[in-house]
Motif scaffolding. Structure first.
Motif, PDB file in Angstrom:
ATOM      1  N   MET A 465     104.431 -46.668  41.194  1.00 23.44           N
ATOM      2  CA  MET A 465     105.096 -46.029  40.056  1.00 23.44           C
ATOM      3  C   MET A 465     105.843 -44.772  40.482  1.00 23.44           C
ATOM      4  SD  MET A 465     102.414 -46.493  36.908  1.00 23.44           S
ATOM      5  CE  MET A 465     103.407 -45.510  35.801  1.00 23.44           C
ATOM      6  N   ASN A 466     105.398 -44.147  41.574  1.00 21.67           N
ATOM      7  CA  ASN A 466     106.053 -42.940  42.082  1.00 21.67           C
ATOM      8  C   ASN A 466     107.102 -43.241  43.146  1.00 21.67           C
ATOM      9  OD1 ASN A 466     104.896 -40.289  40.914  1.00 21.67           O
ATOM     10  ND2 ASN A 466     103.080 -41.566  41.210  1.00 21.67           N
ATOM     11  N   GLY A 467     107.445 -44.528  43.271  1.00 22.35           N
ATOM     12  CA  GLY A 467     108.576 -44.898  44.116  1.00 22.35           C
ATOM     13  C   GLY A 467     108.265 -45.222  45.561  1.00 22.35           C
ATOM     14  N   PHE A 468     106.999 -45.444  45.901  1.00 20.94           N
ATOM     15  CA  PHE A 468     106.641 -45.761  47.286  1.00 20.94           C
ATOM     16  C   PHE A 468     106.095 -47.184  47.372  1.00 20.94           C
ATOM     17  CE2 PHE A 468     105.746 -41.163  46.702  1.00 20.94           C
ATOM     18  CZ  PHE A 468     106.743 -40.666  47.522  1.00 20.94           C
ATOM     19  N   ASP A 469     106.586 -47.952  48.330  1.00 20.93           N
ATOM     20  CA  ASP A 469     106.109 -49.319  48.550  1.00 20.93           C
ATOM     21  C   ASP A 469     105.200 -49.361  49.776  1.00 20.93           C
ATOM     22  OD1 ASP A 469     107.484 -50.512  46.411  1.00 20.93           O
ATOM     23  OD2 ASP A 469     109.348 -50.527  47.597  1.00 20.93           O
ATOM     24  N   PRO A 470     104.229 -50.284  49.781  1.00 15.70           N
ATOM     25  CA  PRO A 470     103.347 -50.415  50.954  1.00 15.70           C
ATOM     26  C   PRO A 470     104.147 -50.804  52.190  1.00 15.70           C
ATOM     27  CG  PRO A 470     102.491 -51.641  49.069  1.00 15.70           C
ATOM     28  CD  PRO A 470     103.879 -51.223  48.710  1.00 15.70           C
ATOM     29  N   ASP A 471     103.693 -50.347  53.360  1.00  9.32           N
ATOM     30  CA  ASP A 471     104.296 -50.801  54.617  1.00  9.32           C
ATOM     31  C   ASP A 471     103.364 -51.844  55.246  1.00  9.32           C
ATOM     32  OD1 ASP A 471     102.182 -49.323  55.585  1.00  9.32           O
ATOM     33  OD2 ASP A 471     103.391 -48.027  56.882  1.00  9.32           O
ATOM     34  N   ALA A 472     103.702 -52.306  56.458  1.00 12.75           N
ATOM     35  CA  ALA A 472     102.913 -53.360  57.099  1.00 12.75           C
ATOM     36  C   ALA A 472     101.468 -52.937  57.309  1.00 12.75           C
ATOM     37  CB  ALA A 472     103.555 -53.732  58.439  1.00 12.75           C
ATOM     38  N   ILE A 499     104.684 -61.276  53.622  1.00 14.57           N
ATOM     39  CA  ILE A 499     105.652 -62.160  54.294  1.00 14.57           C
ATOM     40  C   ILE A 499     106.985 -62.139  53.554  1.00 14.57           C
ATOM     41  CG2 ILE A 499     106.174 -64.568  54.864  1.00 14.57           C
ATOM     42  CD1 ILE A 499     103.082 -64.905  55.240  1.00 14.57           C
ATOM     43  N   ASP A 500     106.925 -62.148  52.203  1.00 12.30           N
ATOM     44  CA  ASP A 500     108.149 -62.136  51.392  1.00 12.30           C
ATOM     45  C   ASP A 500     108.986 -60.888  51.661  1.00 12.30           C
ATOM     46  OD1 ASP A 500     107.482 -64.543  50.278  1.00 12.30           O
ATOM     47  OD2 ASP A 500     106.645 -63.679  48.435  1.00 12.30           O
ATOM     48  N   LYS A 501     108.317 -59.796  51.995  1.00 11.85           N
ATOM     49  CA  LYS A 501     109.035 -58.537  52.237  1.00 11.85           C
ATOM     50  C   LYS A 501     109.453 -58.387  53.693  1.00 11.85           C
ATOM     51  CE  LYS A 501     107.445 -55.858  48.330  1.00 11.85           C
ATOM     52  NZ  LYS A 501     106.920 -54.567  47.871  1.00 11.85           N
ATOM     53  N   GLY A 502     109.203 -59.434  54.487  1.00 13.44           N
ATOM     54  CA  GLY A 502     109.703 -59.428  55.856  1.00 13.44           C
ATOM     55  C   GLY A 502     108.781 -58.826  56.879  1.00 13.44           C
ATOM     56  N   VAL A 504     105.577 -58.892  59.443  1.00 13.25           N
ATOM     57  CA  VAL A 504     104.900 -59.909  60.266  1.00 13.25           C
ATOM     58  C   VAL A 504     103.404 -59.799  60.033  1.00 13.25           C
ATOM     59  CG1 VAL A 504     104.446 -60.715  62.600  1.00 13.25           C
ATOM     60  CG2 VAL A 504     106.719 -59.842  62.009  1.00 13.25           C
ATOM     61  N   VAL A 505     102.787 -60.926  59.750  1.00 11.12           N
ATOM     62  CA  VAL A 505     101.342 -60.957  59.557  1.00 11.12           C
ATOM     63  C   VAL A 505     100.687 -61.214  60.901  1.00 11.12           C
ATOM     64  CG1 VAL A 505      99.436 -62.050  58.335  1.00 11.12           C
ATOM     65  CG2 VAL A 505     101.687 -61.897  57.237  1.00 11.12           C
ATOM     66  N   ASN A 506      99.818 -60.282  61.329  1.00 13.04           N
ATOM     67  CA  ASN A 506      99.124 -60.525  62.597  1.00 13.04           C
ATOM     68  C   ASN A 506      97.934 -61.449  62.363  1.00 13.04           C
ATOM     69  OD1 ASN A 506      96.933 -58.950  61.679  1.00 13.04           O
ATOM     70  ND2 ASN A 506      97.868 -57.062  62.454  1.00 13.04           N
ATOM     71  N   ARG A 507      97.308 -61.868  63.435  1.00 10.53           N
ATOM     72  CA  ARG A 507      96.237 -62.853  63.333  1.00 10.53           C
ATOM     73  C   ARG A 507      95.054 -62.347  62.531  1.00 10.53           C
ATOM     74  NH1 ARG A 507      95.970 -65.362  69.472  1.00 10.53           N
ATOM     75  NH2 ARG A 507      98.045 -66.351  69.438  1.00 10.53           N
ATOM     76  N   GLU A 508      94.792 -61.032  62.661  1.00 12.37           N
ATOM     77  CA  GLU A 508      93.624 -60.467  61.944  1.00 12.37           C
ATOM     78  C   GLU A 508      93.862 -60.483  60.447  1.00 12.37           C
ATOM     79  OE1 GLU A 508      92.800 -56.660  63.557  1.00 12.37           O
ATOM     80  OE2 GLU A 508      92.231 -57.420  65.515  1.00 12.37           O
ATOM     81  N   SER A 509      95.144 -60.383  60.037  1.00 14.98           N
ATOM     82  CA  SER A 509      95.434 -60.338  58.600  1.00 14.98           C
ATOM     83  C   SER A 509      95.652 -61.723  58.018  1.00 14.98           C
ATOM     84  CB  SER A 509      96.709 -59.503  58.354  1.00 14.98           C
ATOM     85  OG  SER A 509      96.514 -58.187  58.819  1.00 14.98           O
ATOM     86  N   SER A 510      95.809 -62.746  58.893  1.00  7.96           N
ATOM     87  CA  SER A 510      96.124 -64.096  58.399  1.00  7.96           C
ATOM     88  C   SER A 510      94.891 -64.889  58.110  1.00  7.96           C
ATOM     89  CB  SER A 510      96.982 -64.808  59.444  1.00  7.96           C
ATOM     90  OG  SER A 510      96.282 -64.943  60.655  1.00  7.96           O
TER      91      SER A 510
END
Length: 510
Positions: A465-472, A499-502, A504-510
């Motif tokens: 809401m304050n204009g910040f999006d999550p990073d990888a 993935i939709d935001k481009g 890369v998903v690493n193995r630990e997160s997949s």
């Protein structure tokens, strides 16, 4: 209230003239200057009693004492055609400068332009004044419009206007456009750049880090550089750490009769050597300066004190402060902030805290930078409570609080993320909005602490809401958090969004 400068100038005027100016001013104040023919105005012939006083010096003095620019303009217009006119008075270049300066200082640009134009006084010099005034207010497009107008009017023979627009563009960081105009000026060969032209270009190019281009302008000057030009070039070299090149220029200054190094020159060198941690050469410059009977000022001492403190030599810095006082110069908050840094760098935290309390006890008001040193030191010592109390003290004294992210990180390191949540929610009340790093530290800290995903979701919503999006990294933390509580559906949803935001998903997160 008249300014100190005006009071000083008035004190030098004979009392009889002062009395006349006072009487004239009182009369002008009884007029409606925007409607001189208004029936309630006194008969304007009453001004004729002052006709025999008219000369350029008297007119300028009267103009400068007017609080209302319209009264000044009214008087100026009356004095341009007095009746009678026993002194055959007419305005000269300096009286036009005086009224133009008054109108420009009150942002009455149209009035100033109209006055000058109607009297055929809209010269290159006056246009330069208007261009600079618009630039000072950030009216860059209008300044450029005026410049184009004067360039056409005088077929490019407008040195004052060139210098004014170059100064405007350099101050607003449009050095690219300034350089283009400067090159056109040289290429057209209609008007030759003077010392002021080259100095402002050197300043602009140095400001942008284009030191080679600045040096080229300096070396190819058709006129001898003045002291300001030398100091501008030396400053640019010192900021780039090119101290040998700066010293070479200083050596050429020493051999001149009209541009000997001054306090600014040596202060710039001292600061430059301190920035590259060459304290020996900085001290040598200081000693040479004194030996040449050039007085150090507060900036000189503060540059050397800061250099000593950054190197951890806080005792030498204190000695330098004592020398500063003995030379009748006052140590400031800048001096003491350097000492605070010095104590912290030297690992003498307790002395830093004591020095800070002593400063406040002596009536000195810390600024945001001095508070920041103390807050950062408390964070380094893992003392977040003391850091927060310091921030609250800042807020109480109306100083914008700082270093919140460092305190948030300390709470996370101490495995106290819930306290970090309390602080991030209090930040706005203390005059600071959380940024992405604030949210990132707390959210990732909460995930690692386990079992806080509801709080994480609330913070995440607040962050977006304050204009910040999550990073990888944050997406990875969220996936990990949901998997820890067995919520595979949310983990998969976050992974897909990642993935939709481009990312890369690493193995630990997949």
């Amino acid at each position: 209230m008249a300014s100190p400068k005006l009071r000083r100038s008035l004190s030098e005027i004979p009392s009889q003239i002062l009395s006349t100016i006072s009487s004239l001013t009182s009369l002008l104040q009884s007029l409606n200057p925007k409607h001189p023919n208004h029936p309630l105005n006194p008969n304007l012939t009453i001004l004729n009693q002052f006709s025999h006083h008219l000369n350029p010096q008297f007119v300028i003095r009267v103009l400068k004492t007017q609080q209302n620019p319209y009264h000044a303009l009214f008087f100026f217009n009356w004095a341009s055609n007095p009746n009678p006119n026993p002194n055959n008075y007419s305005h000269n270049h300096f009286t036009y400068i005086a009224i133009t300066d008054i109108l420009i200082s009150r942002n009455l640009f149209s009035l100033a332009t109209e006055l000058l134009e109607s009297n055929n006084k809209l010269s290159d010099f006056m246009m330069g004044k208007l261009i600079k005034a618009h630039g000072d207010l950030g009216h860059i497009r209008w300044a450029l419009h005026l410049f184009d107008r004067v360039r056409v009017r005088y077929s490019g023979r407008c040195l004052f206007s060139y210098n004014a627009i170059l100064g405007v563009l350099v101050r607003c960081d449009r050095v690219d456009l300034a350089e283009k105009l400067f090159n056109e000026m040289i290429g057209d060969m209609i008007v030759k750049p003077d010392v002021s032209t080259c100095t402002v270009m050197i300043k602009g190019l140095c400001k942008m880090g284009e030191i080679e281009k600045a040096r080229k302008v300096f070396d190819e000057m058709s006129e001898r550089p003045n002291l300001r030009t030398f100091n501008t070039m030396i400053s640019g070299l010192c900021k780039k750490g090119l101290m040998n090149a700066a010293l070479e220029i200083v050596e050429t200054m020493k051999g001149s009769d009209d541009c000997l190094p001054d306090t600014v020159t040596y202060t710039t060198l001292i600061d430059g050597f301190c920035k590259i941690r060459d304290l020996e050469k900085a001290k040598r410059c200081f000693d040479e300066m004194v030996s040449r009977n050039i007085d150090p000022n507060e900036l000189t001492y503060n540059a050397l004190i800061d250099g000593l403190c950054v190197s951890g030599d806080v005792d030498d810095a204190k000695s330098m402060m004592i020398k500063m006082r003995l030379n009748c110069l006052k140590d400031t908050i800048v001096t003491h902030t350097s000492l605070l840094k010095g104590y912290c760098i030297a690992g003498r935290s307790d002395e830093a805290f004591k020095h800070f309390k002593d400063m406040v006890g002596c009536g000195m008001k810390p600024d945001s930078k001095s508070y920041e040193v103390i807050v950062n030191e408390y964070c380094k010592l893992s003392r977040p409570n003391d850091a927060i109390n310091t921030l609250k003290e800042m807020t109480k004294f109306g100083i914008r609080a700082c270093s919140f992210n460092k305190i948030l990180n300390v709470f996370v390191e101490l495995k106290q993320p819930d306290r970090a949540v309390v602080l991030i929610n209090q930040m706005r009340q203390m005059g600071c909005r959380p940024n992405f790093l604030s949210y990132n530290a707390v959210i990732c800290g909460l995930v690692k602490a386990k079992g806080r995903m509801k709080v994480v979701e609330k913070l995440l919503m607040d962050m977006v809401m304050n204009g910040f999006d999550p990073d990888a990294t944050m997406y990875g933390c969220l996936v990990e958090g949901y998997r820890d509580i067995g919520n595979e559906e949310m983990a998969m949803r976050v992974s897909r969004e990642m993935i939709d935001k481009g990312f890369v998903v690493n193995r630990e997160s997949s």
